[in-house]
Scaffold this motif. Structure first.
Motif, PDB file in Angstrom:
ATOM      1  N   LEU A  48     -26.339  -3.743  32.340  1.00 44.49           N
ATOM      2  CA  LEU A  48     -26.009  -4.685  31.045  1.00 44.49           C
ATOM      3  C   LEU A  48     -24.686  -5.720  31.255  1.00 44.49           C
ATOM      4  N   LYS A  49     -24.016  -5.364  32.458  1.00 45.14           N
ATOM      5  CA  LYS A  49     -22.764  -6.269  32.743  1.00 45.14           C
ATOM      6  C   LYS A  49     -23.691  -7.506  33.352  1.00 45.14           C
ATOM      7  N   ALA A  50     -24.776  -7.353  34.200  1.00 43.67           N
ATOM      8  CA  ALA A  50     -25.674  -8.305  34.780  1.00 43.67           C
ATOM      9  C   ALA A  50     -26.093  -9.205  33.960  1.00 43.67           C
ATOM     10  N   ILE A  51     -27.058  -8.768  32.722  1.00 43.61           N
ATOM     11  CA  ILE A  51     -27.619  -9.613  32.001  1.00 43.61           C
ATOM     12  C   ILE A  51     -26.396 -10.226  31.088  1.00 43.61           C
ATOM     13  N   GLY A  52     -25.390  -9.567  30.649  1.00 38.72           N
ATOM     14  CA  GLY A  52     -24.279 -10.168  30.034  1.00 38.72           C
ATOM     15  C   GLY A  52     -23.779 -11.494  30.660  1.00 38.72           C
ATOM     16  N   ALA A  53     -23.663 -11.392  32.098  1.00 36.23           N
ATOM     17  CA  ALA A  53     -23.236 -12.353  33.027  1.00 36.23           C
ATOM     18  C   ALA A  53     -24.186 -13.511  33.076  1.00 36.23           C
ATOM     19  N   VAL A  54     -25.548 -13.252  33.295  1.00 33.85           N
ATOM     20  CA  VAL A  54     -26.791 -14.111  33.117  1.00 33.85           C
ATOM     21  C   VAL A  54     -26.386 -15.165  31.993  1.00 33.85           C
ATOM     22  N   GLU A  55     -26.362 -14.436  30.513  1.00 31.55           N
ATOM     23  CA  GLU A  55     -26.229 -15.006  29.351  1.00 31.55           C
ATOM     24  C   GLU A  55     -25.049 -15.783  29.303  1.00 31.55           C
ATOM     25  N   LEU A  56     -23.973 -15.481  29.853  1.00 31.46           N
ATOM     26  CA  LEU A  56     -23.014 -16.446  29.853  1.00 31.46           C
ATOM     27  C   LEU A  56     -22.847 -17.598  30.829  1.00 31.46           C
ATOM     28  N   LEU A  57     -23.539 -17.229  32.047  1.00 37.82           N
ATOM     29  CA  LEU A  57     -23.493 -18.649  32.760  1.00 37.82           C
ATOM     30  C   LEU A  57     -24.818 -19.603  31.967  1.00 37.82           C
ATOM     31  N   ALA A  58     -25.540 -18.758  31.302  1.00 41.08           N
ATOM     32  CA  ALA A  58     -26.701 -19.804  30.787  1.00 41.08           C
ATOM     33  C   ALA A  58     -26.068 -20.528  29.803  1.00 41.08           C
ATOM     34  N   ALA A  59     -25.244 -19.872  29.120  1.00 42.71           N
ATOM     35  CA  ALA A  59     -24.381 -20.706  27.813  1.00 42.71           C
ATOM     36  C   ALA A  59     -23.761 -21.871  28.565  1.00 42.71           C
ATOM     37  N   ALA A  60     -22.773 -21.603  29.643  1.00 45.51           N
ATOM     38  CA  ALA A  60     -22.096 -22.711  30.222  1.00 45.51           C
ATOM     39  C   ALA A  60     -23.195 -23.731  30.775  1.00 45.51           C
ATOM     40  N   GLY A  61     -24.152 -23.316  31.687  1.00 43.81           N
ATOM     41  CA  GLY A  61     -25.086 -24.398  32.174  1.00 43.81           C
ATOM     42  C   GLY A  61     -25.809 -25.195  31.190  1.00 43.81           C
ATOM     43  N   LEU A  62     -25.976 -24.650  29.812  1.00 45.27           N
ATOM     44  CA  LEU A  62     -26.752 -25.372  28.857  1.00 45.27           C
ATOM     45  C   LEU A  62     -26.048 -26.903  28.315  1.00 45.27           C
ATOM     46  N   VAL A  63     -24.689 -26.609  28.462  1.00 45.65           N
ATOM     47  CA  VAL A  63     -23.987 -27.628  27.756  1.00 45.65           C
ATOM     48  C   VAL A  63     -22.752 -28.369  28.976  1.00 45.65           C
ATOM     49  N   LEU A  64     -22.092 -27.535  29.478  1.00 48.00           N
ATOM     50  CA  LEU A  64     -20.946 -28.156  30.354  1.00 48.00           C
ATOM     51  C   LEU A  64     -21.498 -29.015  31.227  1.00 48.00           C
ATOM     52  N   PRO A  65     -22.570 -28.900  32.200  1.00 43.36           N
ATOM     53  CA  PRO A  65     -23.073 -29.887  33.067  1.00 43.36           C
ATOM     54  C   PRO A  65     -23.143 -31.387  32.441  1.00 43.36           C
ATOM     55  N   ALA A  66     -23.811 -31.332  31.487  1.00 40.02           N
ATOM     56  CA  ALA A  66     -24.093 -32.747  30.469  1.00 40.02           C
ATOM     57  C   ALA A  66     -22.939 -33.267  30.014  1.00 40.02           C
ATOM     58  N   VAL A  67     -21.984 -32.285  29.663  1.00 45.09           N
ATOM     59  CA  VAL A  67     -21.058 -32.985  28.690  1.00 45.09           C
ATOM     60  C   VAL A  67     -19.818 -33.479  29.852  1.00 45.09           C
ATOM     61  N   LEU A  68     -19.739 -32.685  31.078  1.00 40.05           N
ATOM     62  CA  LEU A  68     -18.712 -33.104  32.053  1.00 40.05           C
ATOM     63  C   LEU A  68     -19.335 -34.103  33.004  1.00 40.05           C
ATOM     64  N   ASP A  69     -20.637 -34.526  32.770  1.00 39.72           N
ATOM     65  CA  ASP A  69     -21.431 -35.377  33.693  1.00 39.72           C
ATOM     66  C   ASP A  69     -21.327 -35.039  35.021  1.00 39.72           C
ATOM     67  N   ILE A  70     -21.190 -33.644  35.347  1.00 39.22           N
ATOM     68  CA  ILE A  70     -21.179 -33.206  36.645  1.00 39.22           C
ATOM     69  C   ILE A  70     -22.465 -32.397  37.022  1.00 39.22           C
ATOM     70  N   ALA A  71     -23.385 -32.735  37.682  1.00 42.72           N
ATOM     71  CA  ALA A  71     -24.550 -32.147  38.051  1.00 42.72           C
ATOM     72  C   ALA A  71     -25.531 -31.803  36.998  1.00 42.72           C
ATOM     73  N   PRO A  72     -25.592 -32.748  35.892  1.00 45.83           N
ATOM     74  CA  PRO A  72     -26.523 -32.476  34.684  1.00 45.83           C
ATOM     75  C   PRO A  72     -27.894 -31.920  34.865  1.00 45.83           C
ATOM     76  N   VAL A  73     -28.287 -31.895  36.112  1.00 51.58           N
ATOM     77  CA  VAL A  73     -29.761 -31.470  36.395  1.00 51.58           C
ATOM     78  C   VAL A  73     -29.721 -29.881  36.215  1.00 51.58           C
ATOM     79  N   LEU A  74     -28.574 -29.407  35.988  1.00 54.40           N
ATOM     80  CA  LEU A  74     -28.398 -27.941  35.915  1.00 54.40           C
ATOM     81  C   LEU A  74     -28.768 -27.447  34.545  1.00 54.40           C
ATOM     82  N   VAL A  75     -28.704 -28.340  33.537  1.00 54.25           N
ATOM     83  CA  VAL A  75     -29.138 -28.204  32.189  1.00 54.25           C
ATOM     84  C   VAL A  75     -30.490 -27.575  32.002  1.00 54.25           C
ATOM     85  N   PRO A  76     -31.512 -28.537  32.743  1.00 55.17           N
ATOM     86  CA  PRO A  76     -32.923 -27.687  32.459  1.00 55.17           C
ATOM     87  C   PRO A  76     -33.274 -26.567  33.306  1.00 55.17           C
TER      88      PRO A  76
END
Length: 127
Positions: A48-76
């Motif tokens: 459950l902790k691993a699933i939660g960590a994956v979801e937390l990373l997904a939340a960050a990966g969907l928005v932060l790379p594009a907003v910060l313009d650092i490796a936006p290829v991580l969004v898709p």
């Protein structure tokens, strides 16, 4: 189209951020939240902790790379990872016979696939 992708990515990020709370909530408490959360009792606390960590990373990966313009290829890539996560969630629900509660997972799967398709294709950050 770009606005729709941003809104969808933001919505998915919010859902994943809320879902990542399973890293901090005991599985017995999650399982007691109702019929749609009993699946948590099938997994170990570490899983459950691993699933939660994956979801937390997904939340960050969907928005932060594009907003910060650092490796936006991580969004898709994050959206593709969410597609895989929701396929796993649907599989668990089907195995448990929870066909009624599967609708939310299917909707999130479609939204994640939309973001992955849009950011890899017509509204790519790199092209």
């Amino acid at each position: 189209m770009n606005l729709a992708l941003w809104i969808t990515a933001g919505l998915l990020a919010a859902v994943c951020l809320i879902g990542s709370a399973k890293m901090f909530v005991p599985r017995e408490k999650i399982g007691a939240m109702g019929a749609s959360a009993e699946w948590a009792l099938d997994f170990s606390p570490a899983a459950l902790k691993a699933i939660g960590a994956v979801e937390l990373l997904a939340a960050a990966g969907l928005v932060l790379p594009a907003v910060l313009d650092i490796a936006p290829v991580l969004v898709p890539l994050a959206a593709t990872g969410l597609v895989l996560l929701f396929i796993g969630a649907i599989t668990v629900r089907l195995r448990r016979g929870e066909r009624i509660t599967i609708a939310g997972d299917v909707i999130y799967l479609v939204l994640a696939a939309f973001v992955a398709w849009g950011r890899f294709g017509p509204e790519s950050f790199t092209g």
